[in-house]
Design an enzyme around this catalytic site. Structure first.
Site, PDB file in Angstrom:
ATOM      1  N   LYS A  10      14.385  17.379 159.677  1.00 39.45           N
ATOM      2  CA  LYS A  10      15.513  18.439 159.703  1.00 39.45           C
ATOM      3  C   LYS A  10      14.881  18.723 161.682  1.00 39.45           C
ATOM      4  O   LYS A  10      14.044  19.169 161.183  1.00 39.45           O
ATOM      5  CB  LYS A  10      15.745  18.903 158.911  1.00 39.45           C
ATOM      6  N   ARG A  45      30.965  32.005 142.467  1.00 39.77           N
ATOM      7  CA  ARG A  45      30.745  31.023 141.516  1.00 39.77           C
ATOM      8  C   ARG A  45      29.788  31.938 140.182  1.00 39.77           C
ATOM      9  O   ARG A  45      30.566  31.305 139.647  1.00 39.77           O
ATOM     10  CB  ARG A  45      29.965  30.300 142.420  1.00 39.77           C
ATOM     11  N   GLU A  55      23.836  30.224 141.777  1.00 43.14           N
ATOM     12  CA  GLU A  55      23.971  31.619 141.972  1.00 43.14           C
ATOM     13  C   GLU A  55      24.410  32.365 141.040  1.00 43.14           C
ATOM     14  O   GLU A  55      24.142  33.216 139.987  1.00 43.14           O
ATOM     15  CB  GLU A  55      25.401  31.858 142.420  1.00 43.14           C
TER      16      GLU A  55
END
Length: 652
Positions: free
Chosen positions: A281, A395, A367
């Site tokens: 990254k 969610r 979540e």
């Protein structure tokens, strides 16, 4: 002219030489650094997938072959390679979306920018191709962070069940989502990263043993027959193969030739294949590599050389105010703990984590697990604070309802980026929480209007031990404090046309409001839209209309004093940064009907539609949440009511 400027679509990549491909990768990184610095956006993730994206478009024929991106914030390179090189208004009104967009290109499939969904999409598309007899390829690109989500593993379980259904899963493994990836899967992938010599060793063994007289070939066949156990000892990718997935890797994700070779092997296999690519990254941009927090996951407008922000520093953000206050609460209350879903830094838990590392858990992109785990923590005698973006709590609705609320657990949900977020587009707007959560029995919702109220209401929320509480605030900076003139029930009165202080009791009723001096309009101001409501009141007064503005503070449940207050006005207007369908306005309307109060009600909020990306202020203007628009509609409604109420004259 750069090589990138000559790329108009994926076909233009096919004829490039190895040297030209390397030059193209450099062009793309240079372009991204300067383009994203001008507009802001997701920089680090895209710098990490340059070679991977090039290889994907050289091996597969998009859009006939479907290349699916999980989350989608790493799709900038894909956009460049599919003919979209005007980044001048990236994430701005009328410009390119920061995520894949079907309106932009036939090469884009999934617009949803919520993580861990791509494998489900891929499973469905592959099944459709099988039923229809199509031979096109389906390729799903998913990050190691997104693999921490339960939906990804539900999909893998189904994908592996059909060993004859071609499907290519590319794991973009950069050891990070926003921050370093955590959990058992992260540990497993880390082990795979350290065993990249396995394939080379096996290839060497095959060559040597097959050329060894007499014993060589039988020994190789014996070893090949024991391949599973041998592989587990040297490279424990067995977890994927136990599921029924062919595993290829790990591959250097920045070696275009190596990635192409792996993808072509996967393309020839008639079943599900997982290609494991190691990427970095922020690759190619030293400031990003030195940023240990999130490798420049998302940046604002900045100088690409110094990385200094080019927008003047303004008021503190809502997130930073929450971060400071939860850390202060943590110092006072050892029972307060924190949970987040792969967003420790973005939701403001950095200080809390630094001070109380044993009282904070990042559960990955999960979540649902965060919510159920919070129920367990509360049952165990702690008060968990679950901090996520508002859009992501959708969610975990079933867990909020059945695990937290049903069991009357004292859990506080802190919803960052509530309401219109703007530049991140439709799926990032937190515009459904106050609608979805209205149906949860016992749950309370706080919508602070300023920093002082955020601090106060956060403390009120964590003091509740027998029911869930929710605190929601937007993405923008906190504005100036909005003082209260007094209080009616639990509501703060922010404005009265006659300038009397509702807290005075000399000539007023017991609820703090002057009886016999009623106003025309009662404006119910929800959260951060207080300044909009106060400006609306000023405009209405300029037209001769008298207004009261109240902030309910806790918008669920509706304050019992709102109905008698509404009864002393000609019209009630609710202004909220949430969907009008089922939101605070709907709850206020139900409350008035239950109290047999027939005052007309107007609700000003977000229409039931997915909103195009633009700056927050531009989106609010487009949907009519401005003082001028609201005042105009209220005035028109009152004018119609006045005309209707006038006595009619009839002829003889």
């Amino acid at each position: 002219m750069t090589i990138l400027e000559n790329i108009r679509g994926p076909r233009d990549l096919k004829a490039l030489t190895e040297a030209e491909l390397d030059e193209l990768a450099e062009d793309i990184r240079e372009f991204l650094i300067h383009a994203v610095a001008r507009t802001g956006g997701h920089l680090g993730p895209n710098l990490g997938v340059v070679e991977l994206s090039i290889a994907l478009h050289r091996v597969f024929d998009s859009p006939v072959d479907r290349i699916l991106w999980d989350t989608g914030h790493q799709s900038y390179v894909h956009k460049l390679l599919t003919g979209r090189q005007d980044f001048s208004k990236l994430r701005g009104k009328g410009g390119l979306s920061g995520y894949p967009s079907r309106e932009e290109s036939e090469h884009d499939v999934i617009e949803n920018s919520h993580a861990s969904t791509v494998l489900g999409w891929a499973d469905g598309l592959a099944k459709a191709h099988q039923v229809l007899g199509r031979t096109d390829h389906v390729v799903a690109v998913i990050g190691d962070g997104a693999l921490t989500g339960g939906m990804a593993w539900e999909a893998l379980n189904n994908i592996a069940a059909a060993k004859d259904r071609p499907l290519i899963l590319v794991v973009n493994d950069n050891e990070r989502s926003y921050a370093p990836t955590i959990g058992g899967l992260a540990n497993h992938l880390a082990t795979l990263r350290t065993t990249d010599g396995y394939e080379r060793f096996l290839a060497w063994g095959k060559d040597v043993l097959q050329h060894t007289p007499v014993l060589g070939r039988p020994l190789y066949e014996s070893l090949h027959g024991a391949k599973k156990g041998f592989k587990d000892a040297f490279a424990p990718q067995g977890m994927f193969e136990d599921l029924g997935l062919k595993y290829v890797g790990p591959i250097d994700g920045h070696d275009i030739a190596a990635v192409e070779s792996a993808l072509r092997r996967a393309k020839r296999f008639h079943g599900p294949v997982l290609v494991h690519c190691l990427t970095q990254k922020g690759r190619g941009y030293q400031p990003a590599l030195e940023d240990e927090a999130d490798r420049f996951h998302s940046v604002g407008v900045m100088d690409p050389l110094t990385c200094e922000p080019l927008t003047p520093a303004g008021a503190p953000s809502w997130t930073s105010v929450f971060g400071d206050e939860i850390a202060a609460i943590g110092a006072e209350r050892p029972d307060v703990v924190a949970i987040t879903a792969a967003m420790l830094h973005p939701v403001g838990l950095t200080k809390f984590a630094e001070r109380f590392p044993d009282r904070v858990w990042d559960v990955g992109i999960a979540e649902q697990h965060a919510t159920v785990s919070a129920a367990g923590l509360a049952t165990g005698g702690l008060h968990p604070v679950v901090a996520v973006y508002a859009t992501f709590l959708n969610r975990a609705f079933d867990q909020v309802l059945m695990d937290v609320a049903l069991h009357r657990c004292g859990v506080t949900f802190v919803l960052d980026r509530a309401g219109v977020t703007g530049t991140d587009g439709a799926s990032h707007n937190g515009m459904w929480d106050m609608s979805v959560l209205q149906v949860v029995p016992g749950l309370r919702i706080a919508a602070p209007r300023d920093a002082d109220q955020l601090r106060a209401q956060l403390r009120e929320a964590v003091d509740v031990s027998d029911a869930p509480t929710v605190l929601r605030f937007p993405k923008e900076s906190v504005g100036d404090p909005v003082p209260a003139l007094g209080r009616v029930g639990g509501m703060d009165v922010l404005h009265r046309s006659d300038d009397r202080n509702p807290g005075d009791t000399g000539h007023q009723g017991g609820d703090g409001l002057h009886r016999g001096d009623d106003a025309d309009v009662l404006i119910v101001s929800v959260g951060a839209l207080a300044s909009v409501c106060l400006q609306t009141a000023d405009l209405l007064e300029a037209r001769g209309l008298r207004c009261t503005v109240v902030d309910p503070r806790w918008v669920k449940p509706v304050d019992e004093q709102l109905a008698p207050l509404a009864e002393r006005h000609r019209l009630v207007a609710v202004v909220e940064d949430n969907s009008r369908a089922g939101g605070v306005g709907a709850a206020v309307g139900q409350s008035l009907r239950d109290a047999d109060v027939d005052v007309p009600l107007r609700t000003f909020g977000i229409p039931e539609q997915f909103l195009a990306h633009a700056k927050r202020g531009e989106v609010l203007a487009d949907i009519g949440l401005t003082p001028v628009e609201i005042a105009g509609r209220i005035s028109a409604a009152l004018a119609r009511r006045t005309h209707t109420d006038e006595p009619k004259e009839y002829g003889p």
